[in-house]
Each structure stands twice: as structure tokens, then as C-alpha cells.
Design an enzyme around this catalytic site. Structure first.
Site, PDB file in Angstrom:
ATOM      1  N   GLU A  89      -7.612   4.187  -8.337  1.00  0.00           N
ATOM      2  CA  GLU A  89      -6.216   4.194  -7.885  1.00  0.00           C
ATOM      3  C   GLU A  89      -5.402   3.018  -8.408  1.00  0.00           C
ATOM      4  O   GLU A  89      -4.357   2.688  -7.851  1.00  0.00           O
ATOM      5  CB  GLU A  89      -6.156   4.248  -6.354  1.00  0.00           C
ATOM      6  CG  GLU A  89      -7.064   3.283  -5.628  1.00  0.00           C
ATOM      7  CD  GLU A  89      -7.074   3.518  -4.126  1.00  0.00           C
ATOM      8  OE1 GLU A  89      -6.250   4.284  -3.619  1.00  0.00           O
ATOM      9  OE2 GLU A  89      -7.927   2.909  -3.450  1.00  0.00           O
ATOM     10  N   HIS A  97      -6.645   2.576   6.125  1.00  0.00           N
ATOM     11  CA  HIS A  97      -5.240   2.574   6.537  1.00  0.00           C
ATOM     12  C   HIS A  97      -5.054   2.849   8.026  1.00  0.00           C
ATOM     13  O   HIS A  97      -4.004   2.547   8.581  1.00  0.00           O
ATOM     14  CB  HIS A  97      -4.449   3.594   5.726  1.00  0.00           C
ATOM     15  CG  HIS A  97      -4.342   3.245   4.271  1.00  0.00           C
ATOM     16  ND1 HIS A  97      -3.741   2.082   3.831  1.00  0.00           N
ATOM     17  CD2 HIS A  97      -4.780   3.883   3.167  1.00  0.00           C
ATOM     18  CE1 HIS A  97      -3.800   2.031   2.507  1.00  0.00           C
ATOM     19  NE2 HIS A  97      -4.433   3.104   2.076  1.00  0.00           N
ATOM     20  N   ASP A 111      -1.303   5.022  -4.591  1.00  0.00           N
ATOM     21  CA  ASP A 111      -1.561   3.706  -5.168  1.00  0.00           C
ATOM     22  C   ASP A 111      -1.531   3.754  -6.687  1.00  0.00           C
ATOM     23  O   ASP A 111      -1.014   2.841  -7.340  1.00  0.00           O
ATOM     24  CB  ASP A 111      -2.909   3.165  -4.687  1.00  0.00           C
ATOM     25  CG  ASP A 111      -2.836   2.564  -3.292  1.00  0.00           C
ATOM     26  OD1 ASP A 111      -1.774   2.018  -2.950  1.00  0.00           O
ATOM     27  OD2 ASP A 111      -3.825   2.642  -2.556  1.00  0.00           O
TER      28      ASP A 111
END
Length: 230
Positions: free
Chosen positions: A120, A15, A146
Site C-alpha cells: 500500500e 484502524h 493508502d
């Protein structure tokens, strides 16, 4: 982070915008000050796993693991023969730029390289026991944001649906001898999940902590009150 007493840091390349050059620099500094550093890779791809390890990462976190086959591929890419088929190079950052005994180094790296697989998604949960049965996996870690999205309750990390899923996750980890982990953003949540069996915690992020403390300091300074503990 080392001076503050943290056990390790996680460098996020899924990310965050870090490239391999920045990752290599962070790993070099971490090694110098004696702070273990792990790298979160963007996806299951050979070069994404091998390059941080060659740069000195002590372990990897891999997002969105959803099948036994994917877990086996991760072990294959991250471990040297005979466990996997990670490409071999000696005299690089991961050996402190020293030529070492290749056989002994590979045996040690296979034993010590930490592999963390994130569960996730709903699909990951459905194949949880198959994933956790793969030899070479050390930690399974919930991706709460997530996972909550995949379960239809985006961002509601303490929703009953999430709580039930995580309880199932912890029991499966215990059954397979895998350490259970979670990402938390508050101390209260961290303590709560420790009580429920989580043993590997990732706490917040550097920029979140900077924002939180900055808000506290500014609020107290602007109100004229004395800073707590200062």
C-alpha cells in the site's frame, strides 16, 4: 455474517479500536459458529502477530509491507520452527483448550496459517518482486486508499496511475504464485477486479453496510414506497 454466507470475517486492529480481549471474544464466537476469522494487525511486531494467532485467528493481514526483510520477519514471527520461531504454547484457544501433539500441531499450523501482506505504498511497489518471492506468503493485498495517497492521487482508487500499478501487481502475484487481493467498496468494483485477476476480496466493512442499508430503508419508508424484496 455466518448466516449471511460470508466466507470469512476480518477483524481490524489497525484502524479500529479493538483490544486483544475483544479480538479474543470475536474469535471465540467465530469459531463456535464455524466462520473463519482473520485479524489485521497494526504493524510488524512479534506480539501483534503471535497474540491473535494464540487466541485462535486462522490468519493475519499485515499492513504496509515494504521490503523483503520485513516479509521474512513476518513469516518468522507467525510460523513455528523450523520455518520460523513463533513462541509455542499448547492448550490455549488455538488448540480449543486441549493438549495436543505439539509436533503435529505445529506442522499443521505452519501449513494452514494464512499470511496476507498489504502492498500500500510506493516503496512496497518498488520492492514488489522481492517481497512476493519470500516463502510462506499466501496472499498479497492492495491497500487502495493508502496506495493512492502514496502515488499522489489520494482516494482516487480508479485513477489511471492506480490502475497501472494494480495491473503490475496482479502480474507479479501470478509470476510468484501468490494470490492477488484487493479491498473494494462496491459490487461493481469487486466484479471488475475479479475479471482482472483478483482472487481474494475484502468487501467494505460492517458499519458501512449498516449505513448503506439503513439509508435505503429510511429513504423508502419516508417516501411511502414499498420496500424492495420485503
Amino acid at each position: 455474517m455466518q448466516a449471511a454466507g460470508w466466507d470469512y470475517i476480518l477483524i481490524d486492529t489497525e484502524h479500529a479500536g479493538f483490544g486483544i480481549e475483544t479480538v479474543s471474544s470475536l474469535l471465540a464466537v467465530s469459531s463456535t459458529v464455524g466462520l473463519p476469522a482473520l485479524v489485521r494487525v497494526p504493524e510488524t511486531q512479534r506480539s501483534f502477530l503471535s497474540r491473535p494467532l494464540d487466541a485462535g485467528a486462522l490468519g493475519l493481514m499485515i499492513p504496509r509491507v515494504e521490503s523483503r526483510e520485513q516479509a521474512e520477519l513476518i513469516v518468522r514471527y507467525a510460523k513455528y520452527p523450523p520455518v520460523g520461531d513463533r513462541g509455542a504454547i499448547l492448550g490455549n484457544a488455538h488448540t480449543d483448550y486441549r493438549m495436543v501433539d505439539g509436533k503435529a500441531f505445529m506442522r499443521q499450523a505452519n501449513a494452514e496459517t494464512l499470511l496476507i501482506m498489504q502492498i500500500e505504498t510506493r516503496e512496497g511497489l518498488e520492492h514488489l518482486d522481492e517481497i512476493l518471492s519470500v516463502p510462506g506468503l499466501d496472499v498479497a493485498l492492495i491497500g487502495p486508499f493508502d496506495l493512492s495517497t502514496s502515488l499522489g492521487v489520494p482516494g482516487e482508487v480508479n485513477h489511471p496511475r492506480m490502475t497501472a500499478a494494480i495491473d503490475r501487481f496482479v502480474k507479479s502475484c501470478a509470476r510468484h504464485g501468490v494470490t492477488a487481493g484487493n479491498f473494494v467498496t462496491t459490487v461493481a468494483d469487486g466484479k471488475a477486479w475479479q475479471r482482472r485477476g483478483m482472487r481474494f476480496l475484502i468487501y467494505s466493512a460492517d458499519f458501512f453496510m449498516l449505513i448503506e442499508r439503513s439509508r435505503e430503508v429510511l429513504a423508502e419508508l419516508r417516501s411511502g414506497r414499498k420496500l424492495r424484496g420485503r
